[in-house]
Scaffold this motif. Structure first.
Motif, PDB file in Angstrom:
ATOM      1  N   VAL A 227      -8.939  -3.060 -36.759  1.00  0.00           N
ATOM      2  CA  VAL A 227      -8.026  -1.916 -36.641  1.00  0.00           C
ATOM      3  C   VAL A 227      -6.648  -2.402 -36.209  1.00  0.00           C
ATOM      4  N   ILE A 228      -6.601  -3.275 -35.205  1.00  0.00           N
ATOM      5  CA  ILE A 228      -5.325  -3.813 -34.718  1.00  0.00           C
ATOM      6  C   ILE A 228      -4.576  -4.509 -35.847  1.00  0.00           C
ATOM      7  N   LEU A 229      -5.262  -5.302 -36.630  1.00  0.00           N
ATOM      8  CA  LEU A 229      -4.628  -5.997 -37.759  1.00  0.00           C
ATOM      9  C   LEU A 229      -4.199  -5.019 -38.844  1.00  0.00           C
ATOM     10  N   ASP A 230      -5.056  -4.061 -39.190  1.00  0.00           N
ATOM     11  CA  ASP A 230      -4.733  -3.091 -40.241  1.00  0.00           C
ATOM     12  C   ASP A 230      -3.529  -2.240 -39.870  1.00  0.00           C
ATOM     13  N   TRP A 231      -3.411  -1.891 -38.591  1.00  0.00           N
ATOM     14  CA  TRP A 231      -2.301  -1.053 -38.135  1.00  0.00           C
ATOM     15  C   TRP A 231      -1.060  -1.872 -37.788  1.00  0.00           C
ATOM     16  N   ASN A 232      -1.125  -3.189 -37.960  1.00  0.00           N
ATOM     17  CA  ASN A 232       0.002  -4.079 -37.657  1.00  0.00           C
ATOM     18  C   ASN A 232       0.521  -3.907 -36.234  1.00  0.00           C
ATOM     19  N   LEU A 233      -0.408  -3.822 -35.280  1.00  0.00           N
ATOM     20  CA  LEU A 233      -0.018  -3.657 -33.893  1.00  0.00           C
ATOM     21  C   LEU A 233       0.396  -4.992 -33.292  1.00  0.00           C
ATOM     22  N   GLY A 234       1.263  -4.917 -32.329  1.00  0.00           N
ATOM     23  CA  GLY A 234       1.674  -6.102 -31.590  1.00  0.00           C
ATOM     24  C   GLY A 234       0.695  -6.384 -30.458  1.00  0.00           C
ATOM     25  N   PHE A 235       1.053  -7.372 -29.640  1.00  0.00           N
ATOM     26  CA  PHE A 235       0.162  -7.791 -28.562  1.00  0.00           C
ATOM     27  C   PHE A 235      -0.097  -6.664 -27.569  1.00  0.00           C
ATOM     28  N   LEU A 236       0.949  -6.029 -27.067  1.00  0.00           N
ATOM     29  CA  LEU A 236       0.790  -5.030 -26.015  1.00  0.00           C
ATOM     30  C   LEU A 236       0.041  -3.794 -26.499  1.00  0.00           C
ATOM     31  N   ASP A 237       0.454  -3.234 -27.633  1.00  0.00           N
ATOM     32  CA  ASP A 237      -0.250  -2.045 -28.130  1.00  0.00           C
ATOM     33  C   ASP A 237      -1.648  -2.399 -28.630  1.00  0.00           C
ATOM     34  N   GLY A 238      -1.825  -3.609 -29.155  1.00  0.00           N
ATOM     35  CA  GLY A 238      -3.152  -4.049 -29.576  1.00  0.00           C
ATOM     36  C   GLY A 238      -4.112  -4.172 -28.399  1.00  0.00           C
ATOM     37  N   CYS A 239      -3.623  -4.709 -27.281  1.00  0.00           N
ATOM     38  CA  CYS A 239      -4.472  -4.806 -26.090  1.00  0.00           C
ATOM     39  C   CYS A 239      -4.832  -3.421 -25.568  1.00  0.00           C
ATOM     40  N   ALA A 240      -3.871  -2.501 -25.586  1.00  0.00           N
ATOM     41  CA  ALA A 240      -4.150  -1.131 -25.140  1.00  0.00           C
ATOM     42  C   ALA A 240      -5.253  -0.514 -26.000  1.00  0.00           C
ATOM     43  N   VAL A 241      -5.161  -0.686 -27.310  1.00  0.00           N
ATOM     44  CA  VAL A 241      -6.189  -0.151 -28.216  1.00  0.00           C
ATOM     45  C   VAL A 241      -7.544  -0.796 -27.926  1.00  0.00           C
ATOM     46  N   LYS A 242      -7.548  -2.094 -27.653  1.00  0.00           N
ATOM     47  CA  LYS A 242      -8.799  -2.793 -27.335  1.00  0.00           C
ATOM     48  C   LYS A 242      -9.485  -2.155 -26.140  1.00  0.00           C
ATOM     49  N   TYR A 243      -8.743  -1.956 -25.071  1.00  0.00           N
ATOM     50  CA  TYR A 243      -9.341  -1.377 -23.867  1.00  0.00           C
ATOM     51  C   TYR A 243      -9.728   0.087 -24.056  1.00  0.00           C
ATOM     52  N   LEU A 244      -8.922   0.832 -24.798  1.00  0.00           N
ATOM     53  CA  LEU A 244      -9.270   2.235 -25.064  1.00  0.00           C
ATOM     54  C   LEU A 244     -10.522   2.352 -25.921  1.00  0.00           C
ATOM     55  N   SER A 245     -10.723   1.394 -26.816  1.00  0.00           N
ATOM     56  CA  SER A 245     -11.876   1.477 -27.722  1.00  0.00           C
ATOM     57  C   SER A 245     -13.193   1.145 -27.032  1.00  0.00           C
ATOM     58  N   ARG A 246     -13.138   0.460 -25.912  1.00  0.00           N
ATOM     59  CA  ARG A 246     -14.387   0.001 -25.289  1.00  0.00           C
ATOM     60  C   ARG A 246     -14.672   0.605 -23.918  1.00  0.00           C
ATOM     61  N   TRP A 247     -13.785   1.402 -23.380  1.00  0.00           N
ATOM     62  CA  TRP A 247     -13.910   1.791 -21.972  1.00  0.00           C
ATOM     63  C   TRP A 247     -15.227   2.497 -21.648  1.00  0.00           C
ATOM     64  N   ARG A 248     -15.760   3.293 -22.556  1.00  0.00           N
ATOM     65  CA  ARG A 248     -17.020   3.992 -22.267  1.00  0.00           C
ATOM     66  C   ARG A 248     -18.230   3.052 -22.314  1.00  0.00           C
ATOM     67  N   LEU A 249     -18.121   1.968 -23.062  1.00  0.00           N
ATOM     68  CA  LEU A 249     -19.254   1.061 -23.251  1.00  0.00           C
ATOM     69  C   LEU A 249     -19.223  -0.169 -22.354  1.00  0.00           C
ATOM     70  N   LYS A 250     -18.053  -0.470 -21.766  1.00  0.00           N
ATOM     71  CA  LYS A 250     -17.984  -1.702 -20.995  1.00  0.00           C
ATOM     72  C   LYS A 250     -17.345  -1.509 -19.633  1.00  0.00           C
ATOM     73  N   GLY A 251     -16.044  -1.308 -19.586  1.00  0.00           N
ATOM     74  CA  GLY A 251     -15.330  -1.406 -18.320  1.00  0.00           C
ATOM     75  C   GLY A 251     -15.073  -0.108 -17.580  1.00  0.00           C
ATOM     76  N   GLY A 252     -15.430   1.021 -18.181  1.00  0.00           N
ATOM     77  CA  GLY A 252     -15.212   2.299 -17.519  1.00  0.00           C
ATOM     78  C   GLY A 252     -13.741   2.555 -17.218  1.00  0.00           C
ATOM     79  N   VAL A 253     -13.486   3.197 -16.097  1.00  0.00           N
ATOM     80  CA  VAL A 253     -12.125   3.581 -15.725  1.00  0.00           C
ATOM     81  C   VAL A 253     -11.223   2.353 -15.560  1.00  0.00           C
ATOM     82  N   ASP A 254     -11.783   1.213 -15.183  1.00  0.00           N
ATOM     83  CA  ASP A 254     -10.969  -0.009 -15.090  1.00  0.00           C
ATOM     84  C   ASP A 254     -10.331  -0.355 -16.432  1.00  0.00           C
ATOM     85  N   ASP A 255     -11.077  -0.171 -17.515  1.00  0.00           N
ATOM     86  CA  ASP A 255     -10.502  -0.424 -18.837  1.00  0.00           C
ATOM     87  C   ASP A 255      -9.395   0.570 -19.156  1.00  0.00           C
ATOM     88  N   LEU A 256      -9.509   1.804 -18.692  1.00  0.00           N
ATOM     89  CA  LEU A 256      -8.425   2.776 -18.883  1.00  0.00           C
ATOM     90  C   LEU A 256      -7.184   2.345 -18.110  1.00  0.00           C
TER      91      LEU A 256
END
Length: 75
Positions: A28-57
């Motif tokens: 998704v990050i590659l398809d949307w041509n996201l940069g480092f900062l917005d790509g990292c934000a998307v990474k954490y938003l995509s996994r917060w319920r399955l891995k890091g919880g509120v810390d990922d948010l």
């Protein structure tokens, strides 16, 4: 393809929080041509319920805050 002939999407190192998704976050990050900062934000938003919880948010917000800082900087 990875060095052993399989796709990197076919395996996940440490956990399965991305493997459970219909779309791999890095694709998704590659398809949307996201940069480092917005790509990292998307990474954490995509996994917060399955891995890091509120810390990922909080991590996602940290990257978004930095992106806002850069985008609103007056030069």
């Amino acid at each position: 393809m990875s060095f052993n002939g399989t796709s990197a999407n076919d395996m996940q190192v440490s956990g399965d929080h991305y493997a459970k998704k219909k779309f791999q976050t890095w694709d998704v990050i590659l398809d949307w041509n996201l940069g480092f900062l917005d790509g990292c934000a998307v990474k954490y938003l995509s996994r917060w319920r399955l891995k890091g919880g509120v810390d990922d948010l909080r991590k996602a917000r940290h990257y978004i805050d930095k992106l806002i800082e850069i985008e609103t900087r007056v030069e």
